[in-house]
Design an enzyme around this catalytic site. Structure first.
Site, short mmCIF file in Angstrom:
data_model
loop_
_atom_site.label_atom_id
_atom_site.label_comp_id
_atom_site.label_asym_id
_atom_site.label_seq_id
_atom_site.Cartn_x
_atom_site.Cartn_y
_atom_site.Cartn_z
N LEU A 35 0.86 -1.19 0.03
CA LEU A 35 0.05 0.03 -0.14
C LEU A 35 0.74 1.37 -0.16
O LEU A 35 1.81 1.31 0.60
CB LEU A 35 -0.92 0.15 1.26
CG LEU A 35 -1.85 -1.34 1.33
CD1 LEU A 35 -2.93 -0.99 2.46
CD2 LEU A 35 -2.87 -1.46 -0.02
N HIS A 36 0.46 2.18 -0.66
CA HIS A 36 1.13 3.59 -0.75
C HIS A 36 -0.14 4.76 -0.57
O HIS A 36 -1.29 4.43 -0.55
CB HIS A 36 1.82 3.74 -2.10
CG HIS A 36 1.19 3.37 -3.47
ND1 HIS A 36 0.05 4.07 -3.72
CD2 HIS A 36 1.45 2.37 -4.32
CE1 HIS A 36 -0.49 3.61 -4.90
NE2 HIS A 36 0.28 2.64 -5.16
N HIS A 39 -3.30 4.30 -2.57
CA HIS A 39 -4.12 3.34 -2.04
C HIS A 39 -5.02 3.91 -0.73
O HIS A 39 -6.13 3.74 -0.61
CB HIS A 39 -3.70 2.16 -1.52
CG HIS A 39 -3.01 1.17 -2.49
ND1 HIS A 39 -1.65 0.98 -2.48
CD2 HIS A 39 -3.63 0.32 -3.38
CE1 HIS A 39 -1.43 0.29 -3.48
NE2 HIS A 39 -2.60 -0.02 -4.16
N GLU A 150 -7.88 6.12 -10.44
CA GLU A 150 -7.93 6.42 -12.19
C GLU A 150 -6.63 6.16 -12.66
O GLU A 150 -6.32 6.05 -13.80
CB GLU A 150 -8.07 8.04 -12.26
CG GLU A 150 -9.66 8.06 -12.18
CD GLU A 150 -9.99 9.48 -12.34
OE1 GLU A 150 -9.01 10.59 -12.62
OE2 GLU A 150 -11.13 9.90 -12.46
N LYS A 151 -5.33 5.68 -11.92
CA LYS A 151 -4.08 5.65 -12.35
C LYS A 151 -4.19 4.22 -13.40
O LYS A 151 -3.65 4.30 -14.37
CB LYS A 151 -3.29 5.27 -11.12
CG LYS A 151 -2.10 4.38 -11.35
CD LYS A 151 -0.94 4.80 -11.90
CE LYS A 151 0.32 4.18 -11.94
NZ LYS A 151 0.13 2.72 -11.62
N ASP A 152 -5.09 3.21 -12.81
CA ASP A 152 -5.36 2.33 -13.75
C ASP A 152 -6.77 2.43 -14.77
O ASP A 152 -7.77 1.82 -14.28
CB ASP A 152 -5.42 0.84 -12.92
CG ASP A 152 -3.98 0.54 -12.11
OD1 ASP A 152 -3.08 0.56 -12.88
OD2 ASP A 152 -4.11 0.70 -11.12
N VAL A 178 -2.72 9.78 -7.34
CA VAL A 178 -1.88 10.44 -6.53
C VAL A 178 -0.42 10.44 -7.08
O VAL A 178 -0.04 9.34 -7.48
CB VAL A 178 -2.09 9.92 -5.39
CG1 VAL A 178 -1.14 10.74 -4.12
CG2 VAL A 178 -3.42 9.85 -4.70
N SER A 187 3.01 4.31 -7.67
CA SER A 187 2.73 2.86 -8.00
C SER A 187 3.74 1.98 -7.06
O SER A 187 4.71 2.16 -6.74
CB SER A 187 3.26 2.50 -9.61
OG SER A 187 3.22 1.44 -9.83
O1 PAF Z 1 -5.29 -2.57 -8.94
C1 PAF Z 1 -4.98 -3.61 -8.41
O2 PAF Z 1 -4.41 -3.52 -7.45
C2 PAF Z 1 -5.55 -5.00 -8.91
O3 PAF Z 1 -5.63 -5.06 -10.31
C3 PAF Z 1 -6.94 -5.37 -8.34
C4 PAF Z 1 -8.13 -4.36 -8.72
C5 PAF Z 1 -6.79 -5.37 -6.94
C6 PAF Z 1 -7.24 -6.74 -8.62
O4 PAF Z 1 -6.62 -7.72 -8.13
#
Ligand code: PAF
Length: 287
Positions: A35-36, A39, A150-152, A178, A187
Protein backbone atom coordinates in the site's frame (compact mmCIF):
# COMPACT_ATOMS: atom_id res chain seq x y z
CA UNK A 1 -6.68 0.25 16.25
CA UNK A 2 -5.36 -2.33 13.80
CA UNK A 3 -8.15 -3.78 11.72
CA UNK A 4 -8.70 -7.52 12.10
CA UNK A 5 -7.45 -9.63 9.21
CA UNK A 6 -9.88 -12.26 7.91
CA UNK A 7 -8.74 -15.07 5.63
CA UNK A 8 -11.90 -17.12 5.25
CA UNK A 9 -14.96 -16.13 3.25
CA UNK A 10 -17.34 -17.55 5.86
CA UNK A 11 -15.89 -15.20 8.50
CA UNK A 12 -16.21 -12.21 6.18
CA UNK A 13 -19.81 -13.11 5.34
CA UNK A 14 -20.72 -13.47 9.02
CA UNK A 15 -19.44 -9.94 9.61
CA UNK A 16 -20.97 -8.26 6.56
CA UNK A 17 -24.32 -9.87 7.40
CA UNK A 18 -24.43 -8.03 10.73
CA UNK A 19 -23.61 -4.76 8.97
CA UNK A 20 -26.31 -5.28 6.38
CA UNK A 21 -28.85 -6.15 9.07
CA UNK A 22 -28.00 -2.86 10.75
CA UNK A 23 -28.65 -1.07 7.43
CA UNK A 24 -25.01 0.00 7.06
CA UNK A 25 -23.45 0.82 3.71
CA UNK A 26 -20.33 -1.17 2.90
CA UNK A 27 -17.38 -0.02 0.77
CA UNK A 28 -14.59 -2.19 -0.54
CA UNK A 29 -11.12 -1.08 -1.59
CA UNK A 30 -9.59 -3.96 -3.57
CA UNK A 31 -5.77 -4.02 -3.48
CA UNK A 32 -2.86 -6.35 -3.96
CA UNK A 33 -1.13 -4.87 -0.90
CA UNK A 34 2.16 -2.94 -1.00
CA UNK A 35 0.00 0.00 0.00
CA UNK A 36 1.07 3.56 -0.79
CA UNK A 37 -0.58 6.96 -0.51
CA UNK A 38 -2.61 6.26 -3.66
CA UNK A 39 -4.33 3.33 -1.94
CA UNK A 40 -4.72 5.34 1.26
CA UNK A 41 -6.51 8.10 -0.65
CA UNK A 42 -9.00 5.44 -1.83
CA UNK A 43 -9.48 4.31 1.74
CA UNK A 44 -10.09 7.90 2.86
CA UNK A 45 -12.74 8.36 0.15
CA UNK A 46 -14.32 5.03 1.08
CA UNK A 47 -14.52 6.07 4.74
CA UNK A 48 -16.25 9.29 3.73
CA UNK A 49 -18.71 7.48 1.47
CA UNK A 50 -19.77 4.45 3.51
CA UNK A 51 -20.41 3.22 7.05
CA UNK A 52 -18.07 0.26 6.84
CA UNK A 53 -14.84 -0.19 4.89
CA UNK A 54 -13.24 -3.46 3.82
CA UNK A 55 -9.73 -3.38 2.34
CA UNK A 56 -8.91 -6.54 0.44
CA UNK A 57 -5.32 -7.68 0.00
CA UNK A 58 -4.84 -10.48 -2.50
CA UNK A 59 -1.96 -10.83 -4.95
CA UNK A 60 -4.00 -12.32 -7.74
CA UNK A 61 -1.92 -14.86 -9.71
CA UNK A 62 -4.49 -14.95 -12.52
CA UNK A 63 -3.73 -11.37 -13.58
CA UNK A 64 0.04 -11.79 -13.93
CA UNK A 65 1.10 -12.82 -17.42
CA UNK A 66 4.75 -12.87 -16.34
CA UNK A 67 5.78 -15.37 -13.60
CA UNK A 68 8.78 -13.21 -12.57
CA UNK A 69 6.50 -10.22 -12.12
CA UNK A 70 4.28 -12.31 -9.83
CA UNK A 71 7.25 -13.67 -7.87
CA UNK A 72 8.75 -10.18 -7.44
CA UNK A 73 5.51 -8.44 -6.52
CA UNK A 74 6.06 -6.89 -3.07
CA UNK A 75 4.25 -8.69 -0.24
CA UNK A 76 4.13 -6.47 2.83
CA UNK A 77 1.00 -7.42 4.74
CA UNK A 78 2.33 -6.45 8.16
CA UNK A 79 3.33 -2.96 6.98
CA UNK A 80 0.07 -2.64 5.05
CA UNK A 81 -1.97 -3.30 8.19
CA UNK A 82 0.10 -0.68 10.06
CA UNK A 83 -0.44 1.89 7.29
CA UNK A 84 -4.20 1.32 7.45
CA UNK A 85 -4.33 1.79 11.23
CA UNK A 86 -5.03 5.57 11.26
CA UNK A 87 -7.89 5.24 8.76
CA UNK A 88 -10.42 3.32 10.81
CA UNK A 89 -10.79 0.47 8.33
CA UNK A 90 -13.24 -2.11 9.71
CA UNK A 91 -11.62 -5.24 8.35
CA UNK A 92 -8.80 -6.39 6.11
CA UNK A 93 -9.82 -9.33 3.97
CA UNK A 94 -6.65 -11.15 2.90
CA UNK A 95 -8.18 -14.39 1.67
CA UNK A 96 -6.33 -17.66 1.52
CA UNK A 97 -5.81 -18.57 -2.15
CA UNK A 98 -8.45 -21.33 -2.03
CA UNK A 99 -11.09 -18.82 -0.92
CA UNK A 100 -10.71 -17.13 -4.30
CA UNK A 101 -9.72 -20.09 -6.47
CA UNK A 102 -11.10 -23.25 -4.90
CA UNK A 103 -10.05 -26.65 -6.20
CA UNK A 104 -11.42 -27.07 -9.72
CA UNK A 105 -12.05 -23.37 -10.30
CA UNK A 106 -13.01 -23.07 -13.98
CA UNK A 107 -14.83 -19.78 -14.48
CA UNK A 108 -13.37 -16.85 -16.35
CA UNK A 109 -14.84 -13.36 -16.55
CA UNK A 110 -13.75 -11.81 -19.82
CA UNK A 111 -14.72 -8.35 -21.05
CA UNK A 112 -14.44 -7.79 -24.78
CA UNK A 113 -13.76 -4.38 -26.25
CA UNK A 114 -12.37 -2.57 -23.24
CA UNK A 115 -9.76 -5.30 -22.62
CA UNK A 116 -8.36 -5.05 -26.13
CA UNK A 117 -5.51 -2.65 -26.81
CA UNK A 118 -3.44 -0.55 -24.40
CA UNK A 119 -2.35 -2.74 -21.45
CA UNK A 120 -4.54 -5.58 -22.76
CA UNK A 121 -2.41 -5.83 -25.91
CA UNK A 122 0.82 -6.11 -23.92
CA UNK A 123 -0.36 -8.26 -21.03
CA UNK A 124 -2.31 -11.22 -22.47
CA UNK A 125 -4.86 -12.55 -20.00
CA UNK A 126 -4.28 -9.73 -17.52
CA UNK A 127 -7.73 -8.20 -17.73
CA UNK A 128 -9.49 -11.57 -17.58
CA UNK A 129 -7.63 -12.10 -14.32
CA UNK A 130 -8.65 -8.68 -13.02
CA UNK A 131 -12.29 -9.07 -14.10
CA UNK A 132 -12.53 -12.52 -12.54
CA UNK A 133 -11.03 -11.59 -9.18
CA UNK A 134 -12.92 -8.31 -8.93
CA UNK A 135 -16.20 -10.10 -9.65
CA UNK A 136 -15.41 -12.53 -6.84
CA UNK A 137 -14.43 -9.75 -4.44
CA UNK A 138 -17.60 -7.81 -5.21
CA UNK A 139 -19.74 -10.87 -4.56
CA UNK A 140 -17.79 -12.01 -1.51
CA UNK A 141 -17.85 -8.62 0.22
CA UNK A 142 -21.44 -7.71 -0.84
CA UNK A 143 -20.18 -4.13 -0.88
CA UNK A 144 -22.41 -1.27 -2.00
CA UNK A 145 -19.44 0.72 -3.29
CA UNK A 146 -15.98 -0.10 -4.65
CA UNK A 147 -13.11 2.38 -4.90
CA UNK A 148 -10.51 2.24 -7.67
CA UNK A 149 -7.75 4.62 -8.73
CA UNK A 150 -7.84 6.40 -12.08
CA UNK A 151 -4.13 5.52 -12.35
CA UNK A 152 -5.31 2.20 -13.82
CA UNK A 153 -7.82 3.87 -16.08
CA UNK A 154 -8.43 0.89 -18.37
CA UNK A 155 -8.99 -1.28 -15.30
CA UNK A 156 -11.47 1.25 -13.90
CA UNK A 157 -13.47 1.22 -17.16
CA UNK A 158 -13.35 -2.58 -17.25
CA UNK A 159 -14.57 -2.96 -13.69
CA UNK A 160 -17.46 -0.56 -14.33
CA UNK A 161 -18.44 -2.66 -17.35
CA UNK A 162 -18.32 -5.90 -15.33
CA UNK A 163 -20.58 -4.50 -12.61
CA UNK A 164 -23.04 -3.15 -15.17
CA UNK A 165 -23.06 -6.24 -17.39
CA UNK A 166 -23.39 -8.76 -14.56
CA UNK A 167 -25.95 -6.72 -12.58
CA UNK A 168 -23.72 -6.57 -9.54
CA UNK A 169 -25.37 -3.91 -7.37
CA UNK A 170 -22.22 -1.94 -6.60
CA UNK A 171 -21.29 1.65 -7.28
CA UNK A 172 -17.79 1.79 -8.81
CA UNK A 173 -16.12 5.02 -7.70
CA UNK A 174 -13.01 6.29 -9.54
CA UNK A 175 -10.54 8.42 -7.58
CA UNK A 176 -7.83 10.74 -8.96
CA UNK A 177 -4.26 9.50 -9.39
CA UNK A 178 -1.97 10.48 -6.53
CA UNK A 179 1.44 11.78 -7.64
CA UNK A 180 4.84 12.46 -6.16
CA UNK A 181 5.83 16.15 -6.04
CA UNK A 182 7.70 15.69 -9.34
CA UNK A 183 4.62 14.25 -11.10
CA UNK A 184 5.41 10.53 -11.00
CA UNK A 185 2.20 8.56 -10.44
CA UNK A 186 2.37 6.49 -7.26
CA UNK A 187 2.70 2.78 -7.95
CA UNK A 188 3.87 -0.24 -6.02
CA UNK A 189 6.30 -0.79 -8.90
CA UNK A 190 8.14 2.48 -8.24
CA UNK A 191 10.03 0.75 -5.42
CA UNK A 192 11.79 -1.36 -8.09
CA UNK A 193 13.37 1.71 -9.73
CA UNK A 194 17.06 2.39 -9.12
CA UNK A 195 17.93 5.91 -7.89
CA UNK A 196 18.98 7.01 -11.37
CA UNK A 197 15.83 5.56 -12.96
CA UNK A 198 13.69 7.21 -10.29
CA UNK A 199 15.18 10.56 -11.34
CA UNK A 200 14.23 9.88 -14.97
CA UNK A 201 10.73 8.50 -14.28
CA UNK A 202 8.79 11.83 -14.10
CA UNK A 203 9.76 12.48 -17.74
CA UNK A 204 6.84 10.24 -18.71
CA UNK A 205 4.25 12.45 -17.05
CA UNK A 206 5.99 15.64 -18.22
CA UNK A 207 5.89 14.51 -21.85
CA UNK A 208 2.24 13.50 -21.52
CA UNK A 209 1.30 16.85 -19.97
CA UNK A 210 2.99 18.69 -22.81
CA UNK A 211 1.25 16.58 -25.44
CA UNK A 212 -2.14 17.04 -23.75
CA UNK A 213 -1.70 20.81 -23.70
CA UNK A 214 -0.71 20.83 -27.38
CA UNK A 215 -3.69 18.69 -28.36
CA UNK A 216 -6.11 20.89 -26.44
CA UNK A 217 -4.54 23.92 -28.14
CA UNK A 218 -5.41 22.36 -31.51
CA UNK A 219 -2.11 20.71 -32.57
CA UNK A 220 -2.50 17.53 -34.68
CA UNK A 221 -2.81 14.51 -32.37
CA UNK A 222 -0.30 12.37 -34.31
CA UNK A 223 2.41 15.03 -34.20
CA UNK A 224 1.90 15.67 -30.49
CA UNK A 225 2.08 11.97 -29.66
CA UNK A 226 5.14 11.46 -31.83
CA UNK A 227 6.93 14.33 -30.09
CA UNK A 228 5.98 12.97 -26.65
CA UNK A 229 7.23 9.50 -27.58
CA UNK A 230 10.54 11.01 -28.73
CA UNK A 231 10.82 13.01 -25.48
CA UNK A 232 10.23 9.89 -23.36
CA UNK A 233 12.88 7.92 -25.24
CA UNK A 234 15.28 10.88 -25.11
CA UNK A 235 14.89 10.84 -21.31
CA UNK A 236 16.31 7.27 -21.51
CA UNK A 237 13.22 5.15 -21.18
CA UNK A 238 14.00 1.83 -22.93
CA UNK A 239 10.66 1.57 -24.73
CA UNK A 240 7.25 3.18 -25.07
CA UNK A 241 4.76 0.32 -25.24
CA UNK A 242 1.89 2.60 -26.11
CA UNK A 243 0.97 6.25 -26.04
CA UNK A 244 -2.56 6.83 -27.24
CA UNK A 245 -5.44 9.24 -27.17
CA UNK A 246 -8.71 7.53 -26.30
CA UNK A 247 -12.23 8.57 -25.45
CA UNK A 248 -12.50 9.17 -21.70
CA UNK A 249 -15.96 7.60 -21.71
CA UNK A 250 -15.53 4.56 -23.96
CA UNK A 251 -11.77 4.18 -24.51
CA UNK A 252 -12.24 4.10 -28.28
CA UNK A 253 -9.25 5.60 -30.18
CA UNK A 254 -9.49 9.29 -31.07
CA UNK A 255 -7.65 11.17 -33.77
CA UNK A 256 -9.22 14.49 -32.83
CA UNK A 257 -9.87 15.75 -29.30
CA UNK A 258 -13.44 16.77 -29.99
CA UNK A 259 -14.82 15.25 -26.77
CA UNK A 260 -13.37 14.51 -23.30
CA UNK A 261 -10.31 12.35 -23.92
CA UNK A 262 -7.65 10.50 -22.03
CA UNK A 263 -3.99 10.21 -22.95
CA UNK A 264 -2.70 6.81 -21.80
CA UNK A 265 0.83 5.45 -21.83
CA UNK A 266 2.98 2.53 -20.74
CA UNK A 267 6.76 2.71 -20.92
CA UNK A 268 9.68 0.61 -19.76
CA UNK A 269 12.37 2.09 -17.54
CA UNK A 270 15.07 0.12 -15.77
CA UNK A 271 13.16 -3.13 -16.38
CA UNK A 272 10.08 -1.61 -14.71
CA UNK A 273 6.84 -1.09 -16.59
CA UNK A 274 5.35 2.30 -15.71
CA UNK A 275 1.84 3.33 -16.75
CA UNK A 276 0.13 6.69 -16.55
CA UNK A 277 -2.85 8.54 -17.97
CA UNK A 278 -4.22 12.06 -17.88
CA UNK A 279 -7.37 13.87 -18.93
CA UNK A 280 -7.21 15.84 -22.17
CA UNK A 281 -9.67 18.69 -22.47
CA UNK A 282 -11.46 18.90 -25.83
CA UNK A 283 -10.26 21.46 -28.36
CA UNK A 284 -13.72 23.00 -28.42
CA UNK A 285 -15.90 22.51 -25.36
CA UNK A 286 -18.86 20.22 -26.20
CA UNK A 287 -22.13 22.12 -26.67
O1 PAF B 1 -5.31 -2.62 -9.08
C1 PAF B 1 -5.03 -3.64 -8.42
O2 PAF B 1 -4.30 -3.60 -7.43
C2 PAF B 1 -5.59 -4.98 -8.86
O3 PAF B 1 -5.67 -5.07 -10.24
C3 PAF B 1 -6.96 -5.32 -8.22
C4 PAF B 1 -8.03 -4.35 -8.67
C5 PAF B 1 -6.84 -5.30 -6.72
C6 PAF B 1 -7.40 -6.71 -8.65
O4 PAF B 1 -6.50 -7.68 -8.24
Amino acid sequence: MTAPILRQLADLRALTKTWQQAGERIAVVPTMGALHDGHLSLVKSAKAGADRVIVTIFVNPKQFNNPDDLANYPRTEHDDAAKLRPYGVDVIYAPDADQIYPEGFATNVSVSGISAGLCGAHRPGHFDGVATVVTKLFLQTSADQAYFGEKDYQQLMLVRRVARDLDIPIDVVGCPTVREADGLALSSRNTHLSDSARAIAPALHRAMDRAAAQITAGAPVDDSLEQARADILAARFADVEYLELRSAATLTPMTLANAPARLLAAAMLDGVRLIDNIAVAPVTPPR
